[in-house]
Structure formats: structure tokens, C-alpha cells
Design an enzyme around this catalytic site. Structure first.
Site, mmCIF file in Angstrom:
data_model
loop_
_atom_site.group_PDB
_atom_site.id
_atom_site.type_symbol
_atom_site.label_atom_id
_atom_site.label_comp_id
_atom_site.label_asym_id
_atom_site.label_seq_id
_atom_site.Cartn_x
_atom_site.Cartn_y
_atom_site.Cartn_z
ATOM 1 N N PRO A 2 0.755 -1.156 0.017
ATOM 2 C CA PRO A 2 0.173 -0.054 0.070
ATOM 3 C C PRO A 2 0.575 1.165 0.100
ATOM 4 C CG PRO A 2 -0.690 -1.497 1.778
ATOM 5 C CD PRO A 2 0.606 -1.895 1.375
ATOM 6 N N GLU A 3 0.179 2.236 -0.667
ATOM 7 C CA GLU A 3 1.210 3.642 -0.867
ATOM 8 C C GLU A 3 0.735 4.363 0.508
ATOM 9 O OE1 GLU A 3 3.290 4.688 -3.136
ATOM 10 O OE2 GLU A 3 2.742 3.251 -4.748
ATOM 11 N N HIS A 104 -6.545 -15.664 7.346
ATOM 12 C CA HIS A 104 -5.593 -14.685 7.242
ATOM 13 C C HIS A 104 -6.002 -13.551 8.252
ATOM 14 C CE1 HIS A 104 -3.902 -16.657 3.962
ATOM 15 N NE2 HIS A 104 -4.596 -16.693 3.246
ATOM 16 N N ARG A 123 0.246 -12.445 3.394
ATOM 17 C CA ARG A 123 1.655 -12.620 3.246
ATOM 18 C C ARG A 123 2.493 -12.413 4.614
ATOM 19 N NH1 ARG A 123 3.671 -10.265 -2.337
ATOM 20 N NH2 ARG A 123 5.436 -11.550 -1.687
ATOM 21 N N LYS A 161 26.039 6.771 -4.584
ATOM 22 C CA LYS A 161 24.987 5.731 -5.089
ATOM 23 C C LYS A 161 25.209 5.454 -6.511
ATOM 24 C CE LYS A 161 21.289 4.091 -2.039
ATOM 25 N NZ LYS A 161 21.966 3.161 -1.065
#
Ligand SMILES: [Zn+2]
Length: 288
Positions: A2-3, A104, A123, A161
Site C-alpha cells: 500500500p502507498e 488470514h 503474506r 550511489k
């Protein structure tokens, strides 16, 4: 995953049913989430009143009358259901549908109002931790994209990086809480190419340059806009009351492959490429 704006819609859905109510009973059916539930999880929560439901980055924070904060993260697939008698709904707006499979349902909070708040996570990358309020700021999970998120921090994280800017921004260790959609949108708004090397937003000593400043401004605007728009993003999504949401967010580049770039005077066409296994949408003309 989810954002951040989706998590905010979940917070807004949980607040009215949790705030001010006492948690009379906790069922911890399955404790092996991303990290195991704390040993004294049930004992520290049962009987406490929820004094506030806040959020920092993608963490939902329920303040308890004991002085503990219940930190909750949805992980990849987590969601809550709010149940009263036989009626149930999933608070929040999600881009991807959420599971309602009873198998779940890992944690259930019984509230003094008669409501049950059920955490479902197929999950099991979600997280529930208890942290005492004074220790919260120093908690390692509470860092980026809090109030301290600024160009200096972002530049320091990108210093040296050699990966792409897109990959660096998608790395939860660099910026927690910024998902794929908003990385694409922020890069477009900042007119920076997703393929640009991450180190180029910092000087050699790791100080932010003008690109880092632009990018941080863009990230903040994109997230604020999304939250204002009522959650996200989302196509084909019905609100919990069954009405189609009016929040069809207008993306600048995301999911707009082949369409005209919205930057005034640009005239470019949005392209899609794949970076680190995720779609990147960008304009090769104005994003340098
Ligand atoms: Zn453009």
C-alpha cells in the site's frame, strides 16, 4: 505494498472506531508476522483505552492509555476489517483488492463499543509492535519521511550511489513510505530522469545540490496532493459504502504510456520502462 496515501485512508477509517474506546480483549491468533508479536502483546493492550490514532510514514500509531504506542504496518498485503455484529467493512482505499479470508485474520481487537477490528495479512509482512511513547522518536523504524525528511537527508542517502535515482527512491532504506506510483510522479514533477545516477543529487561530500532540493519539494507536493485527493490513485475501486469514489487521481505520468506529457511547452510523450522489476513512467524530453 500500500502507498502512503492509502495508509492515511486506513488511519481515517480506524480513528472513529478506535479512538476513545477501550480494547477489552485481544486475540493474537498468529504471532509470526514480519517480526514476532511482542511476548507480552496481549497483556499490554487489554484493558487500555485508545487515546489517539495517528500515522508516521506508513506506520499507524495507536496511543494507549498506558503510555505505550501500538505501531502497526500493513506490509505487502495487510488490511483491517471493522466488524460489528454481522456487518463488516474494510476501512481505507486500496489500489489492489484486499483479502477477507478468515484464515488470514491474525489479530483481533475487541473494542468496548462492540466493534471488532481485525487485522488480515495473507503474506504476513505486516508488523505490530509496542513502543513506549517517549522512545518512539528514537525507534529505528520511525526515521525517514517524518518531519525530518529534507534535501540534506536525501542527498546523504544517495551520496556515492551508482544505482539509478528511481532505484534509490524505491529503496525503503532511503525513503520509507514512497511507493512506485509516487516515485514516478515526483521525478516527473522535479524534471529529473529516473535513469539518472542517484549520486548526482549530492555533492561529493554528500551535501544536497539544487536537484535534491527540487526532488524533495516534489515528493512533498505529490504526497500532499494524493492525501488531499482522498487516498490515491485508484481506478476500479469502490468505496466501503459501495459508491464509486470521486477520487480518480490524475497522474502526470503514471499509467500514461504513449500519452502527451503534461509539462507546459514540453510536447514529449510518456514512456514506460522497467527498472528493478517495476514499471517506470517518465517523459524523456523534460526529465533530464
Ligand atoms: Zn515532458
Amino acid at each position: 505494498m500500500p502507498e502512503l496515501p492509502e495508509v492515511e485512508t486506513v488511519r481515517r477509517g480506524l480513528q472513529p472506531v478506535m479512538e476513545g474506546a477501550r480494547i477489552t480483549k485481544v486475540e493474537a491468533r498468529r504471532g509470526d508476522l514480519r517480526q514476532p508479536l511482542p511476548k507480552d502483546f496481549v497483556k499490554r493492550i487489554e484493558g487500555r483505552v485508545v487515546t489517539g490514532v495517528g500515522r508516521r510514514a506508513k506506520y499507524l500509531l495507536a496511543d494507549l492509555s498506558s503510555g505505550d504506542v501500538l505501531m502497526m504496518h500493513l506490509g505487502m498485503s495487510g488490511s483491517f476489517r471493522v466488524a460489528k455484529d454481522d456487518a463488516e467493512k474494510i476501512p481505507g482505499e486500496f489500489h489492489h483488492p484486499r483479502s477477507q479470508a478468515r484464515a488470514h485474520d491474525h489479530v483481533v481487537f475487541h473494542m468496548s463499543s462492540g466493534v471488532r477490528v481485525i487485522f488480515n495479512d495473507p503474506r504476513r509482512f505486516g508488523l505490530m509492535l509496542l513502543v513506549s511513547r517517549p522512545d518512539l522518536d528514537a525507534h529505528p523504524l520511525m526515521k525517514p519521511l517524518g518531519n525530518a525528511f529534507d534535501a540534506a537527508m536525501l542527498a546523504a542517502a544517495c551520496k556515492g550511489k551508482k544505482t539509478s535515482l528511481k532505484a534509490a527512491l524505491s529503496d525503503q532504506k532511503v525513503v520509507a513510505g514512497l511507493g512506485n506510483i509516487y516515485v514516478c510522479e515526483a521525478l516527473h514533477r522535479a524534471r529529473l530522469s529516473p535513469k539518472r545516477m542517484a549520486s548526482t543529487i549530492a555533492t561529493r561530500s554528500g551535501a544536497p545540490n539544487e536537484r535534491a532540493e527540487r526532488l524533495v519539494d516534489a515528493i512533498k507536493i505529490v504526497l500532499q496532493d494524493a492525501i488531499k485527493a482522498g487516498g490515491s490513485s485508484l481506478r476500479d475501486h469502490r468505496r466501503t459504502d459501495g459508491e464509486l469514489g470521486d477520487f480518480q487521481h490524475h497522474f502526470r505520468v503514471y499509467d500514461r504510456e504513449g500519452q502527451r506529457c503534461v509539462t507546459p511547452g514540453c510536447g514529449g510523450t510518456v514512456k514506460r520502462i522497467v527498472q528493478v522489476g517495476r514499471s517506470t513512467y517518465f517523459c524523456p524530453v523534460c526529465q533530464k
